[in-house]
Scaffold this motif. Structure first.
Motif, PDB file in Angstrom:
ATOM      1  N   ARG A 108     -16.859  80.392  70.255  1.00 50.25           N
ATOM      2  CA  ARG A 108     -16.632  79.860  71.599  1.00 50.25           C
ATOM      3  C   ARG A 108     -16.776  80.977  72.609  1.00 50.25           C
ATOM      4  O   ARG A 108     -16.293  82.079  72.391  1.00 50.25           O
ATOM      5  N   PRO A 109     -17.417  80.687  73.752  1.00 48.54           N
ATOM      6  CA  PRO A 109     -17.506  81.711  74.789  1.00 48.54           C
ATOM      7  C   PRO A 109     -16.216  81.776  75.602  1.00 48.54           C
ATOM      8  O   PRO A 109     -15.394  80.862  75.544  1.00 48.54           O
ATOM      9  N   ASP A 110     -16.055  82.869  76.360  1.00 45.87           N
ATOM     10  CA  ASP A 110     -14.939  82.955  77.310  1.00 45.87           C
ATOM     11  C   ASP A 110     -15.273  82.170  78.571  1.00 45.87           C
ATOM     12  O   ASP A 110     -14.395  81.700  79.275  1.00 45.87           O
ATOM     13  N   ILE A 111     -16.569  82.096  78.859  1.00 43.89           N
ATOM     14  CA  ILE A 111     -16.997  81.443  80.101  1.00 43.89           C
ATOM     15  C   ILE A 111     -18.369  80.816  79.896  1.00 43.89           C
ATOM     16  O   ILE A 111     -19.201  81.346  79.143  1.00 43.89           O
ATOM     17  N   TYR A 112     -18.571  79.665  80.543  1.00 47.70           N
ATOM     18  CA  TYR A 112     -19.840  78.944  80.445  1.00 47.70           C
ATOM     19  C   TYR A 112     -20.412  78.836  81.860  1.00 47.70           C
ATOM     20  O   TYR A 112     -19.919  78.082  82.682  1.00 47.70           O
ATOM     21  N   ILE A 113     -21.433  79.660  82.131  1.00 45.34           N
ATOM     22  CA  ILE A 113     -22.005  79.708  83.486  1.00 45.34           C
ATOM     23  C   ILE A 113     -23.196  78.755  83.590  1.00 45.34           C
ATOM     24  O   ILE A 113     -24.074  78.758  82.724  1.00 45.34           O
ATOM     25  N   VAL A 114     -23.204  77.942  84.640  1.00 47.63           N
ATOM     26  CA  VAL A 114     -24.339  77.051  84.875  1.00 47.63           C
ATOM     27  C   VAL A 114     -25.009  77.426  86.198  1.00 47.63           C
ATOM     28  O   VAL A 114     -24.349  77.464  87.240  1.00 47.63           O
ATOM     29  N   LEU A 115     -26.303  77.716  86.158  1.00 50.69           N
ATOM     30  CA  LEU A 115     -27.048  78.015  87.383  1.00 50.69           C
ATOM     31  C   LEU A 115     -27.617  76.718  87.932  1.00 50.69           C
ATOM     32  O   LEU A 115     -28.367  76.020  87.250  1.00 50.69           O
ATOM     33  N   ASP A 116     -27.251  76.422  89.162  1.00 50.93           N
ATOM     34  CA  ASP A 116     -27.627  75.155  89.769  1.00 50.93           C
ATOM     35  C   ASP A 116     -28.761  75.374  90.779  1.00 50.93           C
ATOM     36  O   ASP A 116     -28.590  76.109  91.749  1.00 50.93           O
ATOM     37  N   VAL A 117     -29.915  74.735  90.536  1.00 51.50           N
ATOM     38  CA  VAL A 117     -31.082  74.909  91.417  1.00 51.50           C
ATOM     39  C   VAL A 117     -31.767  73.553  91.588  1.00 51.50           C
ATOM     40  O   VAL A 117     -31.922  72.817  90.614  1.00 51.50           O
ATOM     41  N   PRO A 118     -32.172  73.209  92.828  1.00 50.00           N
ATOM     42  CA  PRO A 118     -32.827  71.908  93.040  1.00 50.00           C
ATOM     43  C   PRO A 118     -34.167  71.793  92.292  1.00 50.00           C
ATOM     44  O   PRO A 118     -34.868  72.788  92.120  1.00 50.00           O
ATOM     45  N   ASP A 119     -34.488  70.550  91.884  1.00 51.17           N
ATOM     46  CA  ASP A 119     -35.680  70.297  91.064  1.00 51.17           C
ATOM     47  C   ASP A 119     -36.969  70.891  91.630  1.00 51.17           C
ATOM     48  O   ASP A 119     -37.743  71.516  90.913  1.00 51.17           O
ATOM     49  N   GLU A 120     -37.218  70.689  92.944  1.00 53.84           N
ATOM     50  CA  GLU A 120     -38.532  71.115  93.457  1.00 53.84           C
ATOM     51  C   GLU A 120     -38.677  72.637  93.400  1.00 53.84           C
ATOM     52  O   GLU A 120     -39.751  73.163  93.134  1.00 53.84           O
ATOM     53  N   THR A 121     -37.564  73.350  93.576  1.00 53.66           N
ATOM     54  CA  THR A 121     -37.602  74.812  93.471  1.00 53.66           C
ATOM     55  C   THR A 121     -37.916  75.233  92.034  1.00 53.66           C
ATOM     56  O   THR A 121     -38.654  76.187  91.790  1.00 53.66           O
ATOM     57  N   LEU A 122     -37.346  74.493  91.074  1.00 51.25           N
ATOM     58  CA  LEU A 122     -37.554  74.833  89.660  1.00 51.25           C
ATOM     59  C   LEU A 122     -39.026  74.776  89.286  1.00 51.25           C
ATOM     60  O   LEU A 122     -39.550  75.656  88.609  1.00 51.25           O
ATOM     61  N   ILE A 123     -39.694  73.721  89.745  1.00 51.01           N
ATOM     62  CA  ILE A 123     -41.105  73.544  89.390  1.00 51.01           C
ATOM     63  C   ILE A 123     -41.923  74.685  90.002  1.00 51.01           C
ATOM     64  O   ILE A 123     -42.760  75.290  89.337  1.00 51.01           O
ATOM     65  N   ASP A 124     -41.637  75.021  91.259  1.00 55.79           N
ATOM     66  CA  ASP A 124     -42.346  76.110  91.924  1.00 55.79           C
ATOM     67  C   ASP A 124     -42.123  77.436  91.195  1.00 55.79           C
ATOM     68  O   ASP A 124     -43.035  78.249  91.033  1.00 55.79           O
TER      69      ASP A 124
END
Ligand code: AP5
Length: 222
Positions: A108-124
């Motif tokens: 188990r990790p101590d922390i679970y980090i999620v990077l949040d980025v909008p879809d259109e930025t991801l594709i670019d």
């Protein structure tokens, strides 16, 4: 008193900046970076049995079967360096069953980090991404162009970074995200990944420093 080393998971959609942030996290915290994408790409490049099995899945943007990836991650996590320095798991678990495998091993990790980025930025970001095969460094044609002409000339594009494949990878990510989140909900920290990379890192750094302090306190209290 030396506290237990940090155990960190970083997650987020394709091209949300996991690899970019991991480079910075490793520099600062000295954790062992375990990226299933990087491990698999290395297997493909050296044409091993695992690589030959994984290649077709990766190139088409689908997930590699769990049993192949899980064996690889288990092996890497059990190395002495990961136990000593702590680990930074990037790109795993990517399905509920992968998360379950870790739970069964009591990893188990101590922390679970999620990077949040909008879809259109991801594709670019996928389309503009280039890799330096010599240093492993990640570039982007617009946001992070290579420093020299020599580097530019040797940059490569990942076969799964076309618009169509990027979209299908994103769909697969979304399908799996919730089930994994439910396992780590109590240690999940969401970060806005749509900011300059140093700003994103500053937030991660402060979270990790906090976790580290907590672990030291626990150790002293024992
Ligand atoms: P993997 O390599 O893990 O790919 P991914 O999850 O799709 O993530 P990426 O590597 O695409 O993106 P990233 O979040 O690291 O972003 P990056 O920092 O590069 O997996 C590849 C494949 O392997 C999978 O499709 C699957 O087939 C297989 N696989 C892997 N793990 C598996 C598993 N557990 N189970 C089954 N199969 C598995 O950044 C992206 C771009 O954006 C770069 O150009 C970068 O320069 C730029 N950028 C980064 N940060 C910023 C910023 N803050 N602002 C502007 N640009 C930025």
């Amino acid at each position: 008193v030396k506290s237990e080393p940090l155990k960190v998971m970083i997650s987020g959609a394709p091209a949300s900046g996991k690899g970019t942030q991991c480079e910075l996290i490793v520099q600062k915290f000295g954790l062992v970076h375990i990226s299933t994408g990087d491990l698999l790409r290395a297997e493909v490049a050296s044409e091993t049995e695992i690589g030959n099995k994984a290649k077709e899945y990766m190139n088409s943007g689908r997930l590699v079967p769990d049993e192949i990836v899980t064996v690889m991650v288990k092996a890497r996590l059990s190395h002495e360096d990961a136990k000593e320095k702590g680990w930074l798991l990037d790109g795993y678990p990517r399905s509920a069953s992968q998360a379950q495998s870790l739970e069964e091993m009591k990893i188990r990790p101590d922390i679970y980090i999620v990077l949040d980025v909008p879809d259109e930025t991801l594709i670019d970001r996928c389309i503009g991404r280039r890799l330096d095969p010599v240093t492993g460094k990640i570039y982007h044609l617009k946001s992070f162009p290579p420093e020299t002409e020599e580097i530019r000339a040797r940059l490569i594009t990942r076969p799964d970074d076309t618009e169509e494949k990027a979209k299908s990878r994103l769909e697969i990510y979304k399908k799996n995200a919730e089930a994994i989140l439910s396992i780590y909900a109590n240690i999940m920290k969401k970060i806005d990944g749509n900011q300059p990379k140093d700003r994103v890192f500053a937030e991660i750094e402060s979270l990790l420093s906090e976790v580290q302090k907590e672990k030291e306190k626990l150790k002293l209290g024992k």
